[in-house]
Design a protein around this motif. Structure first.
Motif, PDB file in Angstrom:
ATOM      1  N   UNK A 245       2.471  -5.084   2.655  1.00  0.00           N
ATOM      2  CA  UNK A 245       3.936  -5.137   2.666  1.00  0.00           C
ATOM      3  C   UNK A 245       4.480  -3.724   2.442  1.00  0.00           C
ATOM      4  N   UNK A 246       5.602  -3.428   3.089  1.00  0.00           N
ATOM      5  CA  UNK A 246       6.071  -2.050   3.230  1.00  0.00           C
ATOM      6  C   UNK A 246       6.253  -1.300   1.913  1.00  0.00           C
ATOM      7  N   UNK A 247       7.039  -1.849   0.996  1.00  0.00           N
ATOM      8  CA  UNK A 247       7.315  -1.105  -0.239  1.00  0.00           C
ATOM      9  C   UNK A 247       6.083  -1.023  -1.122  1.00  0.00           C
ATOM     10  N   UNK A 248       5.243  -2.032  -1.031  1.00  0.00           N
ATOM     11  CA  UNK A 248       3.998  -1.985  -1.771  1.00  0.00           C
ATOM     12  C   UNK A 248       3.099  -0.876  -1.231  1.00  0.00           C
ATOM     13  N   UNK A 249       3.120  -0.694   0.101  1.00  0.00           N
ATOM     14  CA  UNK A 249       2.333   0.383   0.692  1.00  0.00           C
ATOM     15  C   UNK A 249       2.920   1.744   0.297  1.00  0.00           C
ATOM     16  N   UNK A 250       4.248   1.808   0.208  1.00  0.00           N
ATOM     17  CA  UNK A 250       4.919   3.078  -0.090  1.00  0.00           C
ATOM     18  C   UNK A 250       4.653   3.513  -1.531  1.00  0.00           C
ATOM     19  N   UNK A 251       4.742   2.580  -2.457  1.00  0.00           N
ATOM     20  CA  UNK A 251       4.535   2.913  -3.875  1.00  0.00           C
ATOM     21  C   UNK A 251       3.961   1.690  -4.584  1.00  0.00           C
ATOM     22  N   UNK A 253       2.427   1.197  -7.283  1.00  0.00           N
ATOM     23  CA  UNK A 253       2.656   1.054  -8.717  1.00  0.00           C
ATOM     24  C   UNK A 253       4.064   0.599  -9.049  1.00  0.00           C
ATOM     25  N   UNK A 254       4.963   0.679  -8.071  1.00  0.00           N
ATOM     26  CA  UNK A 254       6.365   0.358  -8.340  1.00  0.00           C
ATOM     27  C   UNK A 254       6.807  -0.966  -7.730  1.00  0.00           C
ATOM     28  N   UNK A 255       6.211  -1.323  -6.609  1.00  0.00           N
ATOM     29  CA  UNK A 255       6.647  -2.536  -5.910  1.00  0.00           C
ATOM     30  C   UNK A 255       5.425  -3.394  -5.591  1.00  0.00           C
ATOM     31  N   UNK A 256       5.329  -4.520  -6.279  1.00  0.00           N
ATOM     32  CA  UNK A 256       4.175  -5.376  -6.089  1.00  0.00           C
ATOM     33  C   UNK A 256       4.357  -6.309  -4.908  1.00  0.00           C
ATOM     34  N   UNK A 257       3.300  -7.032  -4.576  1.00  0.00           N
ATOM     35  CA  UNK A 257       3.396  -8.013  -3.493  1.00  0.00           C
ATOM     36  C   UNK A 257       4.366  -9.125  -3.883  1.00  0.00           C
ATOM     37  N   UNK A 258       4.308  -9.544  -5.131  1.00  0.00           N
ATOM     38  CA  UNK A 258       5.155 -10.673  -5.532  1.00  0.00           C
ATOM     39  C   UNK A 258       6.616 -10.258  -5.685  1.00  0.00           C
ATOM     40  N   UNK A 259       6.863  -9.206  -6.450  1.00  0.00           N
ATOM     41  CA  UNK A 259       8.224  -8.714  -6.647  1.00  0.00           C
ATOM     42  C   UNK A 259       9.218  -9.812  -7.008  1.00  0.00           C
ATOM     43  N   UNK A 260       8.780 -10.697  -7.893  1.00  0.00           N
ATOM     44  CA  UNK A 260       9.702 -11.702  -8.412  1.00  0.00           C
ATOM     45  C   UNK A 260      10.688 -11.034  -9.364  1.00  0.00           C
ATOM     46  N   UNK A 264      11.796  -9.064 -17.764  1.00  0.00           N
ATOM     47  CA  UNK A 264      10.848  -8.595 -18.777  1.00  0.00           C
ATOM     48  C   UNK A 264       9.882  -7.550 -18.239  1.00  0.00           C
ATOM     49  N   UNK A 265       9.826  -7.431 -16.922  1.00  0.00           N
ATOM     50  CA  UNK A 265       8.922  -6.443 -16.331  1.00  0.00           C
ATOM     51  C   UNK A 265       9.773  -5.369 -15.656  1.00  0.00           C
ATOM     52  N   UNK A 266       9.826  -4.199 -16.288  1.00  0.00           N
ATOM     53  CA  UNK A 266      10.658  -3.129 -15.758  1.00  0.00           C
ATOM     54  C   UNK A 266      10.025  -2.464 -14.548  1.00  0.00           C
ATOM     55  N   UNK A 267      10.868  -1.916 -13.712  1.00  0.00           N
ATOM     56  CA  UNK A 267      10.401  -0.961 -12.716  1.00  0.00           C
ATOM     57  C   UNK A 267       9.891   0.240 -13.516  1.00  0.00           C
ATOM     58  N   UNK A 268       8.814   0.893 -13.059  1.00  0.00           N
ATOM     59  CA  UNK A 268       8.287   1.996 -13.875  1.00  0.00           C
ATOM     60  C   UNK A 268       9.339   3.064 -14.210  1.00  0.00           C
ATOM     61  N   UNK A 310       1.117  -8.222 -14.567  1.00  0.00           N
ATOM     62  CA  UNK A 310       0.153  -7.550 -13.688  1.00  0.00           C
ATOM     63  C   UNK A 310       0.402  -7.946 -12.232  1.00  0.00           C
ATOM     64  N   UNK A 311       0.840  -9.178 -12.022  1.00  0.00           N
ATOM     65  CA  UNK A 311       1.211  -9.608 -10.665  1.00  0.00           C
ATOM     66  C   UNK A 311       2.707  -9.417 -10.481  1.00  0.00           C
ATOM     67  N   UNK A 312       3.176  -8.164 -10.566  1.00  0.00           N
ATOM     68  CA  UNK A 312       4.599  -7.880 -10.471  1.00  0.00           C
ATOM     69  C   UNK A 312       5.045  -7.823  -9.022  1.00  0.00           C
TER      70      UNK A 312
END
Lengths: 312, 210
Positions: A245-251, A253-260, A264-268, A310-312
Motif C-alpha cells: 500500500x502506497x503510504x506504507x511503502x513511502x514510510x 514506520x509511520x503508516x501501517x497497513x491497517x491504519x485504523x 492511543x497510537x500516535x503517529x511517530x 504493533x499492527x498500526x
C-alpha cells in the motif's frame, strides 16, 4: 437484484442547492444555533427520512464547499486546494474497473454496470485524516461487499488490493515520481472489505462525486485514516497475500497497513489523541479522537486479539 | 561610479523604518481573513502555516544580506535589522496562534507536545534562538556588547534558520517541494559562509607562515 432502498428524489428537490452549497455562510449570516439545527434537520431529515442508513451519524455535516475544496489527492498536487484546482482536467467518462486476481468472475466492469443493481444509500460518515483533522461527509454509495460478491472471491482469497488511475497527462501530480510511487495503492483484509461499513462511494450531497473527491468511484472506510479510502479506482484485485500500500511503502514506520483510527497510537511525529473538525471555525475546540473513529461497535471484532500498537 | 555603488547610493536614501510598518501588514491581513472565515475550510491551519512560512522567508532574507553584498557589492545591511525583527514578529504570531488557538492554552498539553514531538521541540528551539537576537537588535546593545560579541551572538540566526527549515520538513508527509526548497536554501546559505570562513582561516595561516 432487489435494492434495499430506492430513492429517486434528489437532494436538489428538497434543499435548495444554494443552501447546502455553503451552509457555513448561511449559518453565519443567520447567526444562531437554533437555526443551524433546523437547517441541518431539513437537509438530512426531509430528504433521506426513509433512506437513512443506521450507520449514518447525526453530527452536523461539513458543507459542500469545505468537502470539495479541502482535499488530499496527491495525484493533483500536495496543497489542500490543488485537487479542486486541477482535478477538472481528469476525464471520468468512460470509466471501468478491472476486477481480477482470486475471483470467479474476473473482468472489466463498466461504471454503469457496477451501478446497476447496486443499492445506493446515503452514508453520513466521519472522516478522520491521519493529519489530525476530520469532517462529516454525506456520501452516496453502496457496500463494497455487494460488488465483491458479484465477482465471487475464491475461498482462498484473503485480501483486496485497490489501484487508482495513472494518467499523468490529466493528473499533474503524477508527473513527479519523487512524491509517491504511482499508481496509488491501497488494500484491506477481505473481512474488512466485506464489513457493511465499507462502501464504494459514487456521490456526495446527493450528486455525482466531484473529481477532487475521487470521481467517479472511490472507497470509503470510515474507521481508518482517510488515506486508506482510495480514490478514482480502476482496479480491484483479490489476493491471498497482504498487498503493498502506497503510504506504507513511502514510510513504513509511520503508516501501517491497517491504519485504523486510534487515539492511543500516535503517529511517530504527531499526536492522534485529538483532532480539529474542519469547518468549525477559528476558535473551535479540538475534539477527542474516538477509537476506530467512533465505529468501534461495528469493527472492533475484526481485530480481536491483535496488538493494535504493533499492527498500526 | 560602479553599478553596485550607484545602487548602494540609492539604497542609502531609502529609510528602513517603513519595513516595521509594512512588514507586519500581510500577517495582520491574514489574521483578519481568518476572523472573517475567508481562509477556506481550515482557517486555523491556513493562518498558522501562513505566519510560520512568512517568518521563515524573512529569516532567510536576513541570511541573504551578507552573501549578496560579498558577491555583488550591493548592500542591504541597513534593512537587515528591520527584516529580522519583522521575522521575529511572524514567528511569535505563529507560536501564539499555536498556543492560543490550536492548543487553546492547555499548558500541560503544550508542554507534552514540546517535549515529545521533535518538530515542535525544534520549532521552539528556533524561537528561543531568536529571542536574544530580537532583544539585542538595537544600537545600544551593539555598543554595550561590542561589535565582535554582538556578531558572535547573532550567529544564532543560523540556528533559527536551520530549526525553522527542519520544523517545516518534519511536519509534512512525504517530500513536498516547498519545505525541501527552504531547507536547501538555508543549507546553501550556511555552506557559503562555512566556505568563506575556511578561506579566511587558510589566508590567516598563510599570513602567519609568511
Amino acid at each position: 437484484m432487489k435494492s434495499r432502498f430506492e430513492n429517486d428524489m434528489g437532494y436538489s428537490e428538497v434543499t435548495p442547492k444554494s443552501v447546502w452549497l455553503n451552509r457555513r455562510d448561511l449559518l453565519k449570516s443567520a447567526g444562531g444555533a437554533t437555526i443551524a439545527a433546523s437547517i441541518a434537520g431539513l437537509a438530512n431529515g426531509a430528504t433521506f427520512e426513509a433512506s437513512k442508513s443506521i450507520y449514518s451519524t447525526d453530527e452536523e455535516l461539513n458543507d459542500f464547499e469545505d468537502i470539495t475544496s479541502y482535499n488530499n489527492f496527491y495525484e493533483f498536487g500536495t496543497g489542500k486546494g490543488d485537487p479542486a484546482r486541477y482535478a477538472g482536467e481528469l476525464t471520468t467518462e468512460p470509466w471501468s474497473v478491472v476486477i481480477d486476481g482470486m475471483v470467479e468472475n474476473p473482468g472489466t466492469y463498466s461504471y454503469e454496470d457496477i451501478l446497476s443493481g447496486a443499492a445506493l444509500e446515503e452514508r453520513i460518515y466521519r472522516l478522520r485524516c491521519v493529519e489530525a483533522w476530520s469532517m462529516v461527509i454525506p456520501w452516496i454509495g453502496f457496500e463494497l461487499g455487494h460488488l465483491l460478491k458479484r465477482a465471487v472471491p475464491e475461498p482462498s482469497a484473503k485480501f483486496v488490493a485497490f489501484e487508482t488511475l495513472v494518467r499523468p497527462e490529466e493528473m499533474r501530480g503524477q508527473r513527479s515520481r519523487f512524491l509517491l510511487e504511482w499508481p496509488y495503492r491501497e488494500g484491506l483484509r477481505l473481512d474488512e472489505a466485506m464489513n457493511p461499513l465499507t462502501i464504494l462511494a459514487v456521490g456526495l450531497y446527493g450528486e455525482e462525486l466531484p473529481n477532487q473527491n475521487g470521481a467517479p468511484i472511490r472507497l470509503v472506510v470510515p474507521w481508518k485514516y482517510g488515506f486508506k479510502s482510495i480514490k478514482s479506482i480502476v482496479r480491484i484485485t483479490l489476493t491471498d497475500f497482504q498487498p503493498p500500500t502506497t503510504w506504507n511503502m513511502q514510510a513504513p514506520g509511520e503508516y501501517g497497513f491497517y491504519s485504523n483510527v486510534n487515539p492511543l497510537v500516535d503517529h511517530p511525529r504527531w499526536s492522534q489523541a485529538t483532532e480539529r473538525r474542519v469547518g468549525s471555525g477559528l476558535f473551535a475546540r479540538r475534539m477527542e479522537t474516538q477509537m476506530f473513529n467512533g465505529y468501534e461497535e461495528y469493527v472492533a471484532g475484526l481485530y480481536e486479539g491483535m496488538d493494535l500498537s504493533t499492527n498500526y | 561610479m560602479s553599478v553596485p555603488q550607484k545602487i548602494n547610493g540609492v539604497l542609502r536614501k531609502i529609510p528602513s523604518w517603513p519595513i516595521y510598518i509594512l512588514g507586519p501588514i500581510p500577517g495582520i491581513w491574514v489574521f483578519w481573513l481568518a476572523l472573517q472565515d475567508r481562509l477556506g475550510a481550515d482557517p486555523l491551519q491556513a493562518l498558522e502555516h501562513s505566519l510560520g512560512e512568512r517568518g521563515l522567508q524573512l529569516l532567510v532574507l536576513t541570511l541573504l544580506v551578507t552573501p549578496v553584498r560579498r558577491l555583488t557589492g550591493v548592500s542591504f545591511l541597513k534593512f537587515r535589522r528591520a527584516i529580522g525583527l519583522v521575522a521575529f514578529f511572524y514567528v511569535v504570531a505563529h507560536l501564539l496562534t499555536w498556543i492560543v488557538l490550536d492548543r487553546q492554552l492547555d499548558l500541560a498539553d503544550i508542554w507534552r507536545e514540546i517535549v515529545k514531538r521533535p518538530y515542535i521541540t525544534i520549532g521552539m528551539a528556533g524561537f528561543l534562538a531568536m529571542v536574544p537576537l530580537a532583544v539585542t537588535s538595537n544600537n545600544l546593545s551593539v555598543r554595550k556588547m561590542g561589535a565582535a560579541a554582538w556578531t558572535r551572538l547573532h550567529r544564532l540566526a543560523y540556528v533559527a534558520a536551520v530549526a525553522g527549515a527542519a520544523h517545516y520538513l518534519l511536519l509534512v508527509k512525504s517530500w513536498p517541494t516547498e519545505p525541501i526548497v527552504y531547507a536547501l536554501v538555508v543549507v546553501a546559505l550556511l555552506m557559503i559562509r562555512a566556505w568563506w570562513a575556511a578561506q579566511r582561516r587558510i589566508a590567516r595561516r598563510a599570513r602567519r607562515a609568511a
